[in-house]
Design a protein around this motif. Sequence first.
Motif, PDB file in Angstrom:
ATOM      1  N   ALA A 157      14.133  -0.011-109.021  1.00 32.27           N
ATOM      2  CA  ALA A 157      14.403  -0.932-107.597  1.00 32.27           C
ATOM      3  C   ALA A 157      15.455  -1.028-107.203  1.00 32.27           C
ATOM      4  O   ALA A 157      15.619  -1.305-105.942  1.00 32.27           O
ATOM      5  N   VAL A 158      16.744  -0.785-107.943  1.00 30.78           N
ATOM      6  CA  VAL A 158      17.913  -0.864-107.320  1.00 30.78           C
ATOM      7  C   VAL A 158      18.713   0.433-107.107  1.00 30.78           C
ATOM      8  O   VAL A 158      19.830   0.823-106.790  1.00 30.78           O
ATOM      9  N   GLN A 210      17.213   3.291-105.072  1.00 28.26           N
ATOM     10  CA  GLN A 210      16.273   4.033-104.207  1.00 28.26           C
ATOM     11  C   GLN A 210      15.622   5.258-104.392  1.00 28.26           C
ATOM     12  O   GLN A 210      14.367   4.938-104.379  1.00 28.26           O
ATOM     13  N   ASP A 246      20.832  -1.096-115.218  1.00 31.22           N
ATOM     14  CA  ASP A 246      20.700  -2.399-115.975  1.00 31.22           C
ATOM     15  C   ASP A 246      19.138  -2.618-115.854  1.00 31.22           C
ATOM     16  O   ASP A 246      18.132  -2.927-116.877  1.00 31.22           O
ATOM     17  N   LEU A 247      18.754  -3.047-114.683  1.00 32.01           N
ATOM     18  CA  LEU A 247      17.330  -3.214-114.284  1.00 32.01           C
ATOM     19  C   LEU A 247      16.429  -2.258-114.825  1.00 32.01           C
ATOM     20  O   LEU A 247      15.387  -2.742-115.462  1.00 32.01           O
ATOM     21  N   MET A 252      13.290  -2.767-117.588  1.00 29.46           N
ATOM     22  CA  MET A 252      12.007  -2.631-117.057  1.00 29.46           C
ATOM     23  C   MET A 252      11.504  -1.517-118.198  1.00 29.46           C
ATOM     24  O   MET A 252      10.367  -1.728-118.435  1.00 29.46           O
ATOM     25  N   TYR A 269       6.590  -6.393-107.564  1.00 30.70           N
ATOM     26  CA  TYR A 269       7.507  -5.541-106.576  1.00 30.70           C
ATOM     27  C   TYR A 269       6.816  -4.945-105.395  1.00 30.70           C
ATOM     28  O   TYR A 269       7.419  -4.346-104.740  1.00 30.70           O
ATOM     29  N   TYR A 288       6.041  -0.515-103.282  1.00 31.00           N
ATOM     30  CA  TYR A 288       7.577   0.065-103.307  1.00 31.00           C
ATOM     31  C   TYR A 288       7.999   0.482-104.630  1.00 31.00           C
ATOM     32  O   TYR A 288       8.593   1.753-104.802  1.00 31.00           O
TER      33      TYR A 288
END
Lengths: 188, 161
Positions: free
Chosen positions: B47-48, B50, B60-61, B65, B90, B93
């Motif tokens: 998600a961070v 693109q 890290d996210l 996940m 989320y 997306y």
Amino acid sequence: MKTIWKVTLLLGIAAILVLFALGLNNDPRMIPSPLVNRPAPDFATTDLDGKPISLAEHRGKWVLVNFWGSWCSSCVSEHPYLLELARKTRSRSDFVILGVDFRDTEQGAKMFLARNGNPGYRHATDPEQKIAIDWGVYGAPESYLVDPTGRIRLKQTGPLYAGWFEQVALPLLQESTTPTGTPQAGKP
Amino acid sequence: MKNRLLLMLLAVCVGMLWFAPAAFSVARDEDPTEALVRKIAKDLRCAVCQNQSVYESNADLAKDMLLIIRDKVRAGEDEAKIRDYFFQRYGDYIYLKPTGEGKNKILWLAPFLGLLIGVAGLWTAISRWRRPRTDTAENAATPLTPEVRERIQKELDQIQV
């Protein structure tokens, strides 16, 4: 070429250009949260003092859940407003603020609060960002306003700003506890 | 003798090529749990970042996940349920490949619609080019008036072959 075809072609090109111009104004980082107007995922963890903390224990109140971390530079710029908001709303019996310190160390969070000021509300710890992912968080800071029935009413992506409570949260707090859909908050 | 040697060499080479992927594949002994984790994580967007999958990203996210996906797979949750967990939080997306539902139908159908319009336009243009030019108004044969016919005849008579 007949006039009608020329007009159709021009209208088609104009429509594509308008859609393109509208698309340019979209912020690719702003992902709409499907959790708005749905029950907030509960969490039960420990706070920065090691005491148990959960969202459910605040049922019946409006809860501002603020996701942050000591590693986040935007959280530093947001912090003065959180200090002010905590001071302003301390006397309210229907509103509480909860911090969720995610992907962080207890020591890092405590140092952040010592350096930038302690707003006085409690902070849940989420070192593996399981709570953050459960809430659909993808950056920091992000804030969610949860109503007394435990439903997320809006999400603020990015720092809360001066006047946010009066402009965005207060109108919701003043309406009934069985509200209808509400749009997500954006930057002013 | 020489041909037989070459043939044997060729057989050995072909045999090596045939068995090499199975013998040297990294994934040959992969735990089925990890294979499912990889499959799910490759379809989910970090998600961070693109346009990278959760599996490929170093953010890290994405790493966290991936841990959640692994925990859920080990807990026995199926692929659809795990994908839905992230979708519920989320939105679509999170899928690297857009689903063919709702507004996304436009994304999938628009290229084919454009192609159809293009083919129709090309067909019209080609059939117009192939039509005899006398069909057009400016080139249509105008009936000869008696005066013009008489003048043509006079001029033809003057020509000495």
